[in-house]
Design a protein around this motif. Structure first.
Motif, mmCIF file in Angstrom:
data_model
loop_
_atom_site.group_PDB
_atom_site.id
_atom_site.type_symbol
_atom_site.label_atom_id
_atom_site.label_comp_id
_atom_site.label_asym_id
_atom_site.label_seq_id
_atom_site.Cartn_x
_atom_site.Cartn_y
_atom_site.Cartn_z
ATOM 1 N N GLU A 250 0.841 -1.192 0.000
ATOM 2 C CA GLU A 250 0.000 0.000 0.000
ATOM 3 C C GLU A 250 0.875 1.241 0.000
ATOM 4 O O GLU A 250 1.884 1.297 0.716
ATOM 5 C CB GLU A 250 -0.903 0.021 1.233
ATOM 6 C CG GLU A 250 -1.915 -1.102 1.309
ATOM 7 C CD GLU A 250 -2.692 -1.068 2.613
ATOM 8 O OE1 GLU A 250 -2.806 0.025 3.212
ATOM 9 O OE2 GLU A 250 -3.186 -2.142 3.029
ATOM 10 N N TYR A 251 0.483 2.225 -0.812
ATOM 11 C CA TYR A 251 1.147 3.530 -0.785
ATOM 12 C C TYR A 251 0.155 4.578 -1.275
ATOM 13 O O TYR A 251 -0.643 4.328 -2.177
ATOM 14 C CB TYR A 251 2.419 3.540 -1.649
ATOM 15 C CG TYR A 251 2.181 3.424 -3.142
ATOM 16 C CD1 TYR A 251 2.131 4.570 -3.945
ATOM 17 C CD2 TYR A 251 2.004 2.185 -3.741
ATOM 18 C CE1 TYR A 251 1.912 4.462 -5.313
ATOM 19 C CE2 TYR A 251 1.782 2.071 -5.099
ATOM 20 C CZ TYR A 251 1.737 3.212 -5.887
ATOM 21 O OH TYR A 251 1.508 3.118 -7.230
ATOM 22 N N ASN A 252 0.193 5.729 -0.658
ATOM 23 C CA ASN A 252 -0.717 6.824 -1.030
ATOM 24 C C ASN A 252 -2.169 6.352 -1.124
ATOM 25 O O ASN A 252 -2.897 6.704 -2.052
ATOM 26 C CB ASN A 252 -0.302 7.445 -2.377
ATOM 27 C CG ASN A 252 1.081 8.052 -2.326
ATOM 28 O OD1 ASN A 252 1.605 8.325 -1.247
ATOM 29 N ND2 ASN A 252 1.695 8.224 -3.482
ATOM 30 N N ASP A 253 -2.586 5.514 -0.152
ATOM 31 C CA ASP A 253 -3.945 4.964 -0.155
ATOM 32 C C ASP A 253 -4.234 4.149 -1.417
ATOM 33 O O ASP A 253 -5.385 4.046 -1.858
ATOM 34 C CB ASP A 253 -4.991 6.077 -0.008
ATOM 35 C CG ASP A 253 -4.824 6.835 1.296
ATOM 36 O OD1 ASP A 253 -4.542 6.175 2.318
ATOM 37 O OD2 ASP A 253 -4.971 8.069 1.291
ATOM 38 N N PHE A 254 -3.176 3.590 -2.004
ATOM 39 C CA PHE A 254 -3.289 2.804 -3.227
ATOM 40 C C PHE A 254 -2.787 1.406 -2.916
ATOM 41 O O PHE A 254 -1.678 1.240 -2.398
ATOM 42 C CB PHE A 254 -2.443 3.460 -4.330
ATOM 43 C CG PHE A 254 -2.847 3.091 -5.726
ATOM 44 C CD1 PHE A 254 -3.947 3.691 -6.318
ATOM 45 C CD2 PHE A 254 -2.140 2.145 -6.441
ATOM 46 C CE1 PHE A 254 -4.322 3.363 -7.608
ATOM 47 C CE2 PHE A 254 -2.513 1.808 -7.728
ATOM 48 C CZ PHE A 254 -3.613 2.418 -8.318
ATOM 49 N N ALA A 255 -3.570 0.375 -3.196
ATOM 50 C CA ALA A 255 -3.199 -1.001 -2.852
ATOM 51 C C ALA A 255 -2.915 -1.824 -4.098
ATOM 52 O O ALA A 255 -3.603 -1.699 -5.112
ATOM 53 C CB ALA A 255 -4.307 -1.658 -2.041
ATOM 54 N N ILE A 256 -1.872 -2.669 -4.015
ATOM 55 C CA ILE A 256 -1.530 -3.613 -5.081
ATOM 56 C C ILE A 256 -1.456 -4.997 -4.458
ATOM 57 O O ILE A 256 -0.700 -5.215 -3.509
ATOM 58 C CB ILE A 256 -0.187 -3.257 -5.739
ATOM 59 C CG1 ILE A 256 -0.247 -1.870 -6.399
ATOM 60 C CG2 ILE A 256 0.209 -4.317 -6.765
ATOM 61 C CD1 ILE A 256 1.064 -1.407 -6.982
ATOM 62 N N GLU A 257 -2.218 -5.942 -4.986
ATOM 63 C CA GLU A 257 -2.225 -7.317 -4.491
ATOM 64 C C GLU A 257 -1.645 -8.226 -5.575
ATOM 65 O O GLU A 257 -2.232 -8.383 -6.638
ATOM 66 C CB GLU A 257 -3.644 -7.749 -4.119
ATOM 67 C CG GLU A 257 -4.241 -6.892 -3.002
ATOM 68 C CD GLU A 257 -5.654 -7.301 -2.642
ATOM 69 O OE1 GLU A 257 -6.136 -8.311 -3.205
ATOM 70 O OE2 GLU A 257 -6.267 -6.613 -1.813
ATOM 71 N N GLU A 291 -0.529 -6.863 -10.622
ATOM 72 C CA GLU A 291 -1.560 -7.804 -10.183
ATOM 73 C C GLU A 291 -1.795 -8.917 -11.203
ATOM 74 O O GLU A 291 -2.236 -10.005 -10.845
ATOM 75 C CB GLU A 291 -2.864 -7.068 -9.882
ATOM 76 C CG GLU A 291 -2.767 -6.203 -8.632
ATOM 77 C CD GLU A 291 -4.088 -5.633 -8.168
ATOM 78 O OE1 GLU A 291 -4.163 -5.225 -6.997
ATOM 79 O OE2 GLU A 291 -5.045 -5.599 -8.982
ATOM 80 N N ASN A 292 -1.520 -8.655 -12.463
ATOM 81 C CA ASN A 292 -1.730 -9.663 -13.501
ATOM 82 C C ASN A 292 -0.486 -10.488 -13.806
ATOM 83 O O ASN A 292 -0.532 -11.395 -14.641
ATOM 84 C CB ASN A 292 -2.221 -8.998 -14.793
ATOM 85 C CG ASN A 292 -3.655 -8.500 -14.655
ATOM 86 O OD1 ASN A 292 -4.509 -9.211 -14.154
ATOM 87 N ND2 ASN A 292 -3.912 -7.279 -15.086
#
Length: 427
Positions: A250-257, A291-292
């Motif tokens: 998470e960074y700057n309220d941005f999430a990567i899973e 994510e992909n």
């Protein structure tokens, strides 16, 4: 014939090959000598298969005006790659490091390809032959090149940088890999840092992980774009990372899973994210790219076999990557855990000691059943109810005929030479 003349002929070709089994029509074939063969003997075969030109360094195999005779085919390949790189004048991102090079390279490529026409090192073509082949695969359409550099001794990264002339560089980490060639951990640090020295001397840019004190120290005085976890002074400040088992950031309220397993992959994701930010790739595109991305080639692959969940990480191993893989596996909130670990190669005089360190660390845990394979692990055999030792894979395979995997979480990790993916046949 000078290198510019050879380059003019190369531009007429569809591709370049050093292997007649991969010859394409209208390609250029380079006859590179190996330890056990002389590729000059394949010159005629290459032409028969459709090569437009062949480059040889033994005049006994000269055929006709399609033959380019040089003093040394390998050296000519390297000079041609350097000339082609200058001819294209495109930005090149280079990376090296002890662990995570290929995964990070793949992540950087998928991120940057969201905005640019990129081309990256294929597989692990990252040595004195692979880097030239990578550079010669770039074309006028390529907007950014991504070049992975491997090394097992000092001055190798320096040499590869002179060929590739990178504009940007990143070192994943400095770990216990190829200790035999580098002469110990300090040798590894010195060898990998040759990339920093090239970037500094040529006023180029480095990407720096602020969680790594060695990177901070060795990159001082170089123009840098930085990243780190909870590092307020970083150009990219990652607020949070988790891994159970897949890594999310998470960074700057941005999430990567991601589909990558293990906290040790967080730095690889963070680096690709930072490089994407530097090149102004949209955050939504960085997210979708990572994510992909699905890992392959036995690198931290998550798979299901029957009732068993498997983490297959059998592409390579060294003491650093083995330690973090074990630590990550033990912290997973799973039951019935099994570790199948194979010998780590290219450790020289440190081999028995480094395997003992792993054995000692496993002796103090009771969360997982451990099967240790290979001569170096076997040489450190101890009596422990949670650990079983097998000197060869065949001995392990014989044991597996009477062992049943049932609803287990399994980590499989070892050096490439152990080929532990064979274990999948018994699960």
């Amino acid at each position: 014939m000078n290198i510019q003349d050879i380059h003019n002929l190369f531009l007429q070709c569809s591709s370049l090959s050093i292997d007649t089994r991969k010859i394409e029509k209208n390609s250029m074939f380079f006859a590179i000598k190996g330890e056990n063969f002389d590729a000059n003997t394949f010159a005629q075969e290459a032409l028969n298969l459709g090569a437009l030109f062949v480059v040889i360094d033994n005049e006994s195999y000269f055929i006709d005006d399609r033959t380019i005779l040089v003093e040394n085919s390998l050296q000519t390949l390297q000079e041609l790659a350097k000339f082609h790189r200058a001819y294209l004048a495109l930005p090149i991102v280079a990376l090296t490091g002890s662990n995570g090079k290929t995964t990070t390279k793949e992540l950087i490529n998928v991120v940057l390809s969201k905005k640019f026409k990129t081309k990256a090192t294929v597989g692990n073509l990252n040595n004195h032959i692979g880097v030239p082949l990578t550079l010669l695969s770039f074309t006028k359409e390529t907007e950014i090149g991504i070049v992975e550099m491997g090394a097992n001794h000092q001055k190798e990264i320096e040499f590869l940088c002179q060929i590739a002339q990178p504009d940007f560089g990143y070192i994943t980490n400095f770990g216990k890999a190829h200790l035999e060639g580098f002469g110990g951990v300090e040798g590894v640090i010195a060898g990998k840092s040759e990339m920093y020295q090239y970037l500094a001397a040529n006023q180029k840019t480095v990407f720096v992980n602020l969680e790594d004190p060695i990177q901070i120290e060795k990159s001082r005085g170089i123009k840098a774009f930085t990243f780190g976890v909870k590092k307020e002074n970083a150009d990219l400040n990652i607020q949070n990372i988790t891994a159970n088992p897949f890594v999310a950031i998470e960074y700057n309220d941005f999430a990567i899973e991601s589909h990558l397993i293990g906290l040790y992959n967080a730095n690889n994701i963070n680096a690709a994210t930072a490089i994407g930010k530097y090149f102004n790739v949209k955050e939504s595109d960085i997210k979708s790219a990572i994510e992909n991305y699905i890992p392959a080639n036995n690198r931290s692959q998550m798979m299901q076999k029957g009732s068993n969940e498997i983490i297959l990480d059998a592409y390579n191993a060294n003491p650093s990557s083995m330690a973090v893989a074990i630590a990550n596996f033990l912290q997973l909130d799973k039951k019935n855990k099994i570790m199948i670990l194979g010998d780590m190669f290219e450790l020289g005089d440190e081999s028995l000691y480094e395997h003992k360190v792993i054995v000692d660390s496993l002796a103090n845990q009771n969360d997982a059943q451990c099967f240790l394979l290979g001569k170096s692990f076997f040489a450190n055999k101890i009596s422990n109810e949670n650990i079983q030792f097998f000197e060869t894979f065949d001995a392990f395979a014989e044991f597996l005929k009477t062992f049943k995997f049932d609803s287990n979480m399994i980590l499989i990790k070892g050096s490439r030479g152990m080929a532990l993916e064979r274990t999948l046949d018994y699960i």
